[in-house]
Design an enzyme around this catalytic site. Structure first.
Site, mmCIF file in Angstrom:
data_model
loop_
_atom_site.group_PDB
_atom_site.id
_atom_site.type_symbol
_atom_site.label_atom_id
_atom_site.label_comp_id
_atom_site.label_asym_id
_atom_site.label_seq_id
_atom_site.Cartn_x
_atom_site.Cartn_y
_atom_site.Cartn_z
ATOM 1 N N ARG A 257 35.653 40.954 35.000
ATOM 2 C CA ARG A 257 35.640 41.696 33.743
ATOM 3 C C ARG A 257 34.227 41.694 33.197
ATOM 4 O O ARG A 257 33.522 40.690 33.245
ATOM 5 C CB ARG A 257 36.610 41.070 32.727
ATOM 6 C CG ARG A 257 38.066 41.341 33.061
ATOM 7 C CD ARG A 257 38.395 42.828 32.952
ATOM 8 N NE ARG A 257 39.782 43.136 33.294
ATOM 9 C CZ ARG A 257 40.172 43.549 34.489
ATOM 10 N NH1 ARG A 257 39.285 43.663 35.464
ATOM 11 N NH2 ARG A 257 41.438 43.844 34.710
ATOM 12 N N GLU A 286 31.425 49.367 28.889
ATOM 13 C CA GLU A 286 31.654 50.103 30.135
ATOM 14 C C GLU A 286 32.066 51.535 29.809
ATOM 15 O O GLU A 286 33.112 51.729 29.180
ATOM 16 C CB GLU A 286 32.754 49.404 30.937
ATOM 17 C CG GLU A 286 32.816 49.803 32.390
ATOM 18 C CD GLU A 286 33.764 48.905 33.187
ATOM 19 O OE1 GLU A 286 34.840 49.422 33.582
ATOM 20 O OE2 GLU A 286 33.447 47.732 33.394
ATOM 21 N N HIS A 305 32.753 50.376 38.361
ATOM 22 C CA HIS A 305 34.112 49.807 38.393
ATOM 23 C C HIS A 305 34.951 50.450 39.506
ATOM 24 O O HIS A 305 36.049 50.956 39.268
ATOM 25 C CB HIS A 305 34.795 49.984 37.036
ATOM 26 C CG HIS A 305 35.844 48.947 36.775
ATOM 27 N ND1 HIS A 305 36.155 48.494 35.513
ATOM 28 C CD2 HIS A 305 36.680 48.270 37.610
ATOM 29 C CE1 HIS A 305 37.122 47.598 35.573
ATOM 30 N NE2 HIS A 305 37.457 47.447 36.837
#
Length: 341
Positions: A257, A286, A305
């Site tokens: 994370r 993000e 990601h």
């Protein structure tokens, strides 16, 4: 008056096997034969498949639970947006297609007694391979050579590193962390895992330690890899102070994370040659804003990601297997895999 809350009443209905009282919202991109497997796993239960089969080829599945079904839904398989789940007030069980469940643990998203299970175990291969590729690319300065290639510059860039004989510290020893550790061991690294219960052995690690040992271990580590969930305890677990403890030749990898690493502190450490390089598949925030210094840091390798999800086709097969197995378990009244609450 029975004194029972709504969740207990719903659970009783399930245990009494009243299929007519249940509605499964299936958010997985399944073909016809796969849909049939899910129908057979829950005989007599109404099941709505709301994601087209062709979405399976997409990196992101667009999920929209019809408003007319939200209040009826008792089971959801997949990851609808949390704001849609909020409206599913009769939900008894949510089985995600992701390993992370952060969005659904926020207060008010799920009914009080609803069960939450994850797809942990589906992504160990793809995420750990991504982490491993990042580690080795940074050690060999491949991003720097790609920069040179773009400038038509044929010249050496200096000393590089090797994983053989190095010490690799992995924060988070679940499926992803353990898979990464096994890859690192296979090329000659010594692996140390950080976990809440270091007395419980995990395959792939030479030794285990607790989070209280982190500061003592960091100065000796050649690679620090993070595969942690997002919790108040893990936020900025790698901050400016801990980056300062690391070797100037150390490599940092994060694919858990984004908030586990203080990205501004990381940018400053890289600018000052505090560490050798960093590979991030996740960031905070993000995506990073366009003016964030990590975008222009030559020794930071960024990916958006993409380590997990549907980017490796076999991930979907593993997700489907976990969801199908848990559906069978649920209908039989057996314990569920990967229960998060």
């Amino acid at each position: 008056m029975t004194g029972k809350n709504d969740a207990e009443v719903r659970a009783e209905k399930r245990n009494e096997n009243h299929p007519g009282d249940q509605l499964i919202i299936n958010c997985l991109p399944l073909d016809q034969s796969e849909r049939q497997e899910f129908l057979q796993a829950a005989p007599g239960v109404r099941q709505e498949f709301i994601v087209d089969t062709d979405m399976r080829q997409s990196m992101h599945w667009l999920i929209d639970v019809p408003q007319s079904l939200r209040l009826e839904a008792t089971i959801i398989l997949g990851n609808p947006p949390a704001e849609q789940v909020v409206a599913c007030r009769n939900l008894v069980w949510l089985q995600t297609s992701s390993a992370g469940v952060d969005a659904y643990l926020k207060p008010g998203v799920l009914p009080k007694d609803a069960i939450l299970t994850s797809a942990s175990g589906a992504y160990g291969q793809s995420v750990s391979e991504h982490m491993f590729a990042m580690m080795w690319a940074l050690m060999k300065d491949l991003p720097g050579y790609r920069d040179n290639q773009r400038m038509c510059r044929w010249e050496p860039r200096g000393a590089v590193l090797s994983p053989r004989g190095c010490q690799v510290l992995v924060l988070g020893t679940g499926d992803i962390g353990a898979s990464f550790a096994r890859l690192a061991k296979a090329v000659g690294a010594r692996t140390i895992g950080i976990r809440r219960h270091p007395d419980q052995p995990v395959e792939g690690f030479d030794c285990l330690a607790g989070f209280d040992d982190l500061d003592a271990l960091l100065p000796e580590m050649d690679v620090v890899a993070l595969a942690l969930p997002s919790t108040p305890q893990t936020r900025h677990i790698i901050d400016g102070n801990r980056l300062a403890l690391m070797k100037s030749t150390a490599v940092l990898i994060n694919a858990g994370r984004g908030d586990a690493v203080d990205c501004m502190a990381l940018a400053q450490a890289l600018d000052k040659d505090g560490i050798f390089g960093a590979g991030l598949d996740v960031t905070e925030p993000e995506p990073l804003p366009e003016d964030h210094p990590l975008w222009r840091q030559p020794r930071c390798l960024l990916t958006p990601h993409v380590a997990g999800g549907a980017h490796l086709p076999s991930n979907m097969d593993k997700v489907r297997e976990i969801c199908l197995d848990n559906l069978r378990r649920f209908m039989d009244g057996r314990p569920l895999r990967n229960r998060m609450r």
